[in-house]
Write a protein that holds these residues in place. Structure first.
Motif, PDB file in Angstrom:
ATOM      1  N   SER A  10       0.537  -1.282   0.310  1.00  0.00           N
ATOM      2  CA  SER A  10      -0.049   0.139   0.142  1.00  0.00           C
ATOM      3  C   SER A  10       1.058   0.975  -0.158  1.00  0.00           C
ATOM      4  CB  SER A  10      -0.997  -0.040   1.545  1.00  0.00           C
ATOM      5  OG  SER A  10      -0.330   0.409   3.042  1.00  0.00           O
ATOM      6  N   THR A  11       0.244   2.090  -0.428  1.00  0.00           N
ATOM      7  CA  THR A  11       1.102   3.755  -0.442  1.00  0.00           C
ATOM      8  C   THR A  11       1.058   4.051   0.842  1.00  0.00           C
ATOM      9  OG1 THR A  11       0.119   3.833  -2.865  1.00  0.00           O
ATOM     10  CG2 THR A  11       0.698   6.131  -1.204  1.00  0.00           C
ATOM     11  N   ALA A  12       0.356   4.059   1.916  1.00  0.00           N
ATOM     12  CA  ALA A  12       0.397   4.530   3.415  1.00  0.00           C
ATOM     13  C   ALA A  12       1.975   4.033   3.428  1.00  0.00           C
ATOM     14  CB  ALA A  12      -0.875   4.412   4.032  1.00  0.00           C
ATOM     15  N   LYS A  13       2.397   2.096   3.519  1.00  0.00           N
ATOM     16  CA  LYS A  13       3.432   1.342   4.243  1.00  0.00           C
ATOM     17  C   LYS A  13       3.688   1.454   4.035  1.00  0.00           C
ATOM     18  CE  LYS A  13       0.790  -2.588   4.906  1.00  0.00           C
ATOM     19  NZ  LYS A  13       0.131  -3.700   5.275  1.00  0.00           N
ATOM     20  N   CYS A  14       4.538   2.658   1.871  1.00  0.00           N
ATOM     21  CA  CYS A  14       5.480   2.739   1.393  1.00  0.00           C
ATOM     22  C   CYS A  14       5.967   4.723   2.095  1.00  0.00           C
ATOM     23  CB  CYS A  14       5.492   2.906  -0.091  1.00  0.00           C
ATOM     24  SG  CYS A  14       6.666   3.483  -0.549  1.00  0.00           S
ATOM     25  N   ILE A  15       5.035   5.168   2.583  1.00  0.00           N
ATOM     26  CA  ILE A  15       5.232   6.345   3.054  1.00  0.00           C
ATOM     27  C   ILE A  15       5.316   6.716   4.821  1.00  0.00           C
ATOM     28  CG2 ILE A  15       4.178   9.055   3.649  1.00  0.00           C
ATOM     29  CD1 ILE A  15       1.875   8.561   1.334  1.00  0.00           C
ATOM     30  N   ALA A  16       5.057   5.322   4.874  1.00  0.00           N
ATOM     31  CA  ALA A  16       5.251   5.727   6.926  1.00  0.00           C
ATOM     32  C   ALA A  16       6.823   4.847   6.615  1.00  0.00           C
ATOM     33  CB  ALA A  16       4.712   4.429   7.632  1.00  0.00           C
ATOM     34  N   ALA A  17       7.261   4.094   5.369  1.00  0.00           N
ATOM     35  CA  ALA A  17       8.490   3.835   5.221  1.00  0.00           C
ATOM     36  C   ALA A  17       9.202   4.660   5.250  1.00  0.00           C
ATOM     37  CB  ALA A  17       8.920   2.361   4.613  1.00  0.00           C
ATOM     38  N   GLY A  54      13.276   9.009   7.339  1.00  0.00           N
ATOM     39  CA  GLY A  54      14.267  10.254   7.730  1.00  0.00           C
ATOM     40  C   GLY A  54      13.684  10.963   6.363  1.00  0.00           C
ATOM     41  N   ARG A  55      13.504   9.896   4.896  1.00  0.00           N
ATOM     42  CA  ARG A  55      13.906  11.215   3.965  1.00  0.00           C
ATOM     43  C   ARG A  55      12.790  11.513   3.515  1.00  0.00           C
ATOM     44  NH1 ARG A  55      16.529   7.009   1.479  1.00  0.00           N
ATOM     45  NH2 ARG A  55      17.500   5.079   1.845  1.00  0.00           N
ATOM     46  N   GLU A  56      13.650  12.983   2.338  1.00  0.00           N
ATOM     47  CA  GLU A  56      12.623  14.201   1.778  1.00  0.00           C
ATOM     48  C   GLU A  56      11.458  13.055   1.155  1.00  0.00           C
ATOM     49  OE1 GLU A  56      12.918  18.401   0.100  1.00  0.00           O
ATOM     50  OE2 GLU A  56      14.109  17.811   1.811  1.00  0.00           O
ATOM     51  N   LEU A  57      10.583  13.443   1.231  1.00  0.00           N
ATOM     52  CA  LEU A  57       9.714  12.637   0.080  1.00  0.00           C
ATOM     53  C   LEU A  57       9.722  14.382  -1.167  1.00  0.00           C
ATOM     54  CD1 LEU A  57       7.920  10.363  -0.980  1.00  0.00           C
ATOM     55  CD2 LEU A  57       6.042  11.324   0.334  1.00  0.00           C
ATOM     56  N   TRP A  58       9.949  14.180  -2.172  1.00  0.00           N
ATOM     57  CA  TRP A  58       9.570  14.359  -3.758  1.00  0.00           C
ATOM     58  C   TRP A  58       8.646  13.355  -4.590  1.00  0.00           C
ATOM     59  CZ3 TRP A  58      14.753  17.383  -5.791  1.00  0.00           C
ATOM     60  CH2 TRP A  58      14.823  18.443  -4.661  1.00  0.00           C
ATOM     61  N   GLU A  95      -2.616  10.143  -1.729  1.00  0.00           N
ATOM     62  CA  GLU A  95      -2.162  10.210  -1.353  1.00  0.00           C
ATOM     63  C   GLU A  95      -0.622  10.494  -1.246  1.00  0.00           C
ATOM     64  OE1 GLU A  95      -2.110   6.407   2.305  1.00  0.00           O
ATOM     65  OE2 GLU A  95      -2.821   5.711   0.308  1.00  0.00           O
ATOM     66  N   MET A  96      -0.008  10.012  -2.041  1.00  0.00           N
ATOM     67  CA  MET A  96       1.278  10.051  -2.344  1.00  0.00           C
ATOM     68  C   MET A  96       1.890  11.667  -2.565  1.00  0.00           C
ATOM     69  SD  MET A  96       4.436   8.741  -1.877  1.00  0.00           S
ATOM     70  CE  MET A  96       4.285   6.860  -2.052  1.00  0.00           C
ATOM     71  N   MET A  97       0.828  12.249  -3.527  1.00  0.00           N
ATOM     72  CA  MET A  97       1.137  14.062  -3.186  1.00  0.00           C
ATOM     73  C   MET A  97       0.632  14.561  -1.746  1.00  0.00           C
ATOM     74  SD  MET A  97       1.318  14.607  -7.432  1.00  0.00           S
ATOM     75  CE  MET A  97       1.281  16.235  -6.984  1.00  0.00           C
ATOM     76  N   GLN A  98       0.099  14.314  -1.096  1.00  0.00           N
ATOM     77  CA  GLN A  98      -0.651  14.756   0.000  1.00  0.00           C
ATOM     78  C   GLN A  98       0.515  14.774   0.838  1.00  0.00           C
ATOM     79  OE1 GLN A  98      -4.446  14.017   1.228  1.00  0.00           O
ATOM     80  NE2 GLN A  98      -5.886  14.423  -0.247  1.00  0.00           N
ATOM     81  N   ALA A  99       1.484  13.975   1.218  1.00  0.00           N
ATOM     82  CA  ALA A  99       2.263  12.790   1.800  1.00  0.00           C
ATOM     83  C   ALA A  99       3.884  13.885   1.450  1.00  0.00           C
ATOM     84  CB  ALA A  99       2.677  11.805   1.593  1.00  0.00           C
ATOM     85  N   ALA A 100       3.984  14.424  -0.072  1.00  0.00           N
ATOM     86  CA  ALA A 100       4.387  14.683  -0.138  1.00  0.00           C
ATOM     87  C   ALA A 100       5.473  15.691   0.335  1.00  0.00           C
ATOM     88  CB  ALA A 100       4.590  15.539  -2.061  1.00  0.00           C
ATOM     89  N   ASP A 101       7.498  16.524   0.783  1.00  0.00           N
ATOM     90  CA  ASP A 101       7.497  17.250   0.676  1.00  0.00           C
ATOM     91  C   ASP A 101       8.471  18.094  -0.228  1.00  0.00           C
ATOM     92  OD1 ASP A 101       7.956  16.293   3.246  1.00  0.00           O
ATOM     93  OD2 ASP A 101       9.275  15.130   2.387  1.00  0.00           O
TER      94      ASP A 101
END
Length: 112
Positions: A53-60, A65-69, A105-111
């Motif tokens: 799932s996307t949620a599990k990837c975002i959590a990892a 401590g990675r910045e998410l683009w 979901e991924m767009m909202q989590a992005a830095d």
């Protein structure tokens, strides 16, 4: 079709010198493992991690401590054509599927 796209991304990542590739497997991706025909064997040299799932990837990503683009074709997206000042030391770059791009979901989590 998505399985072949994933395998092409693995080949590209290896060619760019990237080591870690994380994949969120869509329900309709199908197939498991990687085809030597498409990856040309590069999947043997990469560290590949798959998420259900996307949620599990975002959590990892956040846990490490990675910045998410995320990649996005929006006219308001930040261009990477030399105007970017710095690239973070620990960065996750997300590419979406050709058919529907990066998930909301991924767009909202992005830095960025």
């Amino acid at each position: 079709a998505d399985q072949h796209n994933i395998e092409a991304i693995l080949r590209t990542a290896e060619g760019m010198g990237l080591q870690h590739v994380w994949i969120v497997k869509a329900a309709d991706t199908g197939g498991t493992g990687h085809s030597n025909c498409v990856t040309k064997g590069t999947h043997h040299w990469l560290t590949i991690r798959e998420f259900s799932s996307t949620a599990k990837c975002i959590a990892a990503i956040k846990e490490e401590g990675r910045e998410l683009w995320v990649t996005c074709l929006s006219p308001t997206a930040i261009r990477l054509d030399g105007t970017l000042q710095t690239i973070p030391h620990s960065l996750a770059v997300v590419m979406g599927r050709e058919i529907d791009g990066v998930s909301d979901e991924m767009m909202q989590a992005a830095d960025k």
